[in-house]
Design an enzyme around this catalytic site. Structure first.
Site, short mmCIF file in Angstrom:
data_model
loop_
_atom_site.label_atom_id
_atom_site.label_comp_id
_atom_site.label_asym_id
_atom_site.label_seq_id
_atom_site.Cartn_x
_atom_site.Cartn_y
_atom_site.Cartn_z
N PHE A 113 42.95 66.56 26.41
CA PHE A 113 43.62 65.25 26.49
C PHE A 113 42.55 64.17 26.58
O PHE A 113 41.59 64.30 27.34
CB PHE A 113 44.51 65.24 27.74
CG PHE A 113 45.44 64.06 27.80
CD1 PHE A 113 46.56 64.00 27.01
CD2 PHE A 113 45.16 63.02 28.66
CE1 PHE A 113 47.41 62.91 27.08
CE2 PHE A 113 46.01 61.92 28.74
CZ PHE A 113 47.14 61.86 27.95
N ASP A 184 41.79 72.22 33.58
CA ASP A 184 42.85 71.25 33.79
C ASP A 184 44.19 71.95 33.52
O ASP A 184 44.41 72.47 32.42
CB ASP A 184 42.65 70.04 32.85
CG ASP A 184 43.62 68.91 33.18
OD1 ASP A 184 44.75 69.20 33.63
OD2 ASP A 184 43.25 67.74 32.97
N TYR A 209 53.62 65.30 37.73
CA TYR A 209 54.83 64.64 37.19
C TYR A 209 55.32 65.31 35.91
O TYR A 209 56.31 64.90 35.34
CB TYR A 209 54.59 63.14 36.94
CG TYR A 209 53.36 62.80 36.14
CD1 TYR A 209 53.35 62.92 34.76
CD2 TYR A 209 52.19 62.38 36.77
CE1 TYR A 209 52.21 62.62 34.03
CE2 TYR A 209 51.05 62.09 36.05
CZ TYR A 209 51.06 62.21 34.69
OH TYR A 209 49.93 61.92 33.97
N LYS A 210 54.62 66.34 35.44
CA LYS A 210 55.06 67.05 34.24
C LYS A 210 55.97 68.20 34.69
O LYS A 210 57.08 67.95 35.15
CB LYS A 210 53.85 67.50 33.42
CG LYS A 210 53.14 66.28 32.81
CD LYS A 210 51.80 66.56 32.14
CE LYS A 210 51.21 65.26 31.62
NZ LYS A 210 49.77 65.36 31.34
N ARG A 356 57.12 66.97 19.38
CA ARG A 356 56.83 67.89 20.47
C ARG A 356 58.08 68.10 21.33
O ARG A 356 58.76 67.14 21.69
CB ARG A 356 55.71 67.26 21.30
CG ARG A 356 55.08 68.14 22.31
CD ARG A 356 53.85 67.48 22.88
NE ARG A 356 54.20 66.34 23.73
CZ ARG A 356 53.45 65.89 24.73
NH1 ARG A 356 52.30 66.47 25.00
NH2 ARG A 356 53.82 64.86 25.45
C1 LIG Z 1 48.97 64.14 31.37
C2 LIG Z 1 47.50 64.38 31.35
C3 LIG Z 1 46.61 63.44 31.93
C4 LIG Z 1 47.09 62.15 32.48
O1 LIG Z 1 46.27 61.70 33.52
P1 LIG Z 1 46.78 60.60 34.54
O2 LIG Z 1 45.56 60.16 35.26
O3 LIG Z 1 47.79 61.25 35.45
O4 LIG Z 1 47.42 59.49 33.76
C5 LIG Z 1 45.26 63.75 31.93
N1 LIG Z 1 44.80 64.92 31.40
C6 LIG Z 1 45.63 65.82 30.86
C7 LIG Z 1 45.08 67.10 30.31
C8 LIG Z 1 47.00 65.58 30.80
O5 LIG Z 1 47.81 66.45 30.22
#
Ligand SMILES: *Cc1c(COP(=O)(O)O)cnc(C)c1O
Length: 397
Positions: A113, A184, A209-210, A356
């Protein structure tokens, strides 16, 4: 057998909506409403500042960390909740490179990400020690692990395609060359069984939050392997990671164990919501969630592919090489997704052409899978997507 109809009933899902985006923002667990109300009206209101002691607000980051730890195979006392995931990534990379002086590469992949890549790159530039963030294809990660690599930083599931990394094999490879391994778990915590202890990861981070349904803006988490934590110097040395925050000393001394990865004041109301959300995992084995998720994903792929020839599966076909999402490519994927959303079927779109769909056994049913697959095929067969209102890009896709 796990009774998923009972768990579904505990979510406040809007009538008429098929929600296939819990991989991005989990829906509202009904009990969270009362829990938030209690925290505000029965704790904050009457207790005021005494709530930090009386209602044990100060313990929330560690207590929630342990609850998440149970879902990711981390021992008690090795996970703490707070800040956003991006901040936790920064902490993880900072700690990892400091423990490998002389090595200059942080290795990641193009399926990561962007925020993780941006945070790592920004940190390495601030360090001004000649570190470099190296981004390779997901399939090529193992080949690029060598003695120059300080840390390998990967997200277990690719947010676009759902491709799943083999945590144990890659971690072993990283360790064999002396590199630190950072995982992660943003797209896997709460979605499938994870055993951080078994795979011997050094540091893991993730968000709540996911698949953990902690609500918009719910804090992230970080885990450090217990035998390592005493060697970690927190780069973000906030007062609540101090050994004795209320001594108000002028010098920083890291707190004991994982508490040193805390930074500042925890978001108490959001953490109370997360605490209620985590109740939904009580008594349900992650293996049962995974088995059902595979069934739902397989069903969706089969029904879409039999009813529609114009889309291409972007996710691995092998369910064991895939997370809890299915992605299809379609040249007008954005417009097709908007047409689905107009029908009350909510997935999302990731550039350039990926539609998705996330599947969460706690609340998604086989009927919803059929409904979504049929609607997608119809939208594409009839060209229903081809309307101006479906083609205007919104800020959040
Ligand atoms: C959703 C996601 C994020 C989002 O990070 P936030 O700091 O919570 O906005 C970061 N890395 C990955 C791999 C994600 O899937």
């Amino acid at each position: 057998m796990t009774d998923f109809s009972a768990s579904r009933a505990r979510f406040d899902l809007p009538a008429g909506i098929t929600y296939l985006d819990g991989n991005s923002l989990g829906p509202l667990p009904g009990a969270a409403v009362e829990r938030a109300r209690r925290t505000i009206a029965d704790e904050w209101g009457p207790m005021l500042i005494t709530g930090w002691n009386k209602a044990q607000w100060m313990d929330l980051p560690a207590r929630l960390g342990d609850r998440i730890g149970r879902l990711i195979g981390a021992p008690a006392g090795s996970t703490v909740v707070g800040d956003t995931l991006s901040i936790k990534v920064y902490q993880a990379v900072a700690s990892a490179v400091e423990l490998r002086p002389g090595r200059k590469i942080v290795l990641s992949d193009s399926g990561n990400f962007p925020s993780d890549l941006y945070m790592a790159d920004g940190l390495l530039k601030s360090l001004k020690q000649g570190h470099e963030l190296k981004i390779v294809d997901p399939e090529a990660v193992a080949d690029h692990i060598n003695e120059d690599v300080a840390a390998v930083m990967l997200t277990q599931v690719d947010y676009r395609t759902g491709r799943l990394h083999d945590m144990k094999t890659i971690t072993a490879k990283a360790h064999a060359s002396g590199a630190m391994m950072i995982w992660d778990l943003a797209h896997t915590a709460g979605a499938l069984p994870i055993d951080l202890t078994d795979c011997n990861a050094d540091i893991a981070v993730g968000c709540t939050y996911k698949y953990l349904n902690g609500g918009p803006g719910a804090p992230g988490f970080i885990h450090v392997r217990p035998d390592l934590i005493d060697q970690v110097r927190p780069a973000l040395s906030g007062w609540l990671g101090h050994e004795a925050p209320f001594s108000f000393d002028l010098d920083y001394r890291p707190g004991e164990g994982i508490s040193r990865m805390r930074v500042g004041t925890p978001p108490v109301i959001q953490m109370a919501v997360l605490d209620a959300a985590l109740d939904e995992f009580d008594g349900i084995a992650m293996e049962a969630i995974r088995a059902r998720s595979i069934e739902l994903c397989e069903q969706f792929i089969a029904e879409v592919e039999s009813g529609c020839k114009d889309v291409e599966l972007a996710s691995p076909r092998d369910p064991h090489a895939r997370g809890s999402q299915v992605s299809f490519r379609f040249r007008e994927g954005y417009a097709a997704m908007q047409a689905l959303i107009a029908r009350g079927i909510i997935g999302d779109f990731r550039a350039p052409d990926i539609m998705r769909f996330g599947f969460c056994p706690l609340y998604n049913t086989p009927d919803e899978v059929s409904h979504a697959a049929a609607a997608l095929c119809e939208i594409i067969a009839t060209g229903e997507w081809d309307r101006p209102e479906f083609k205007t890009r919104k800020a959040v896709t």
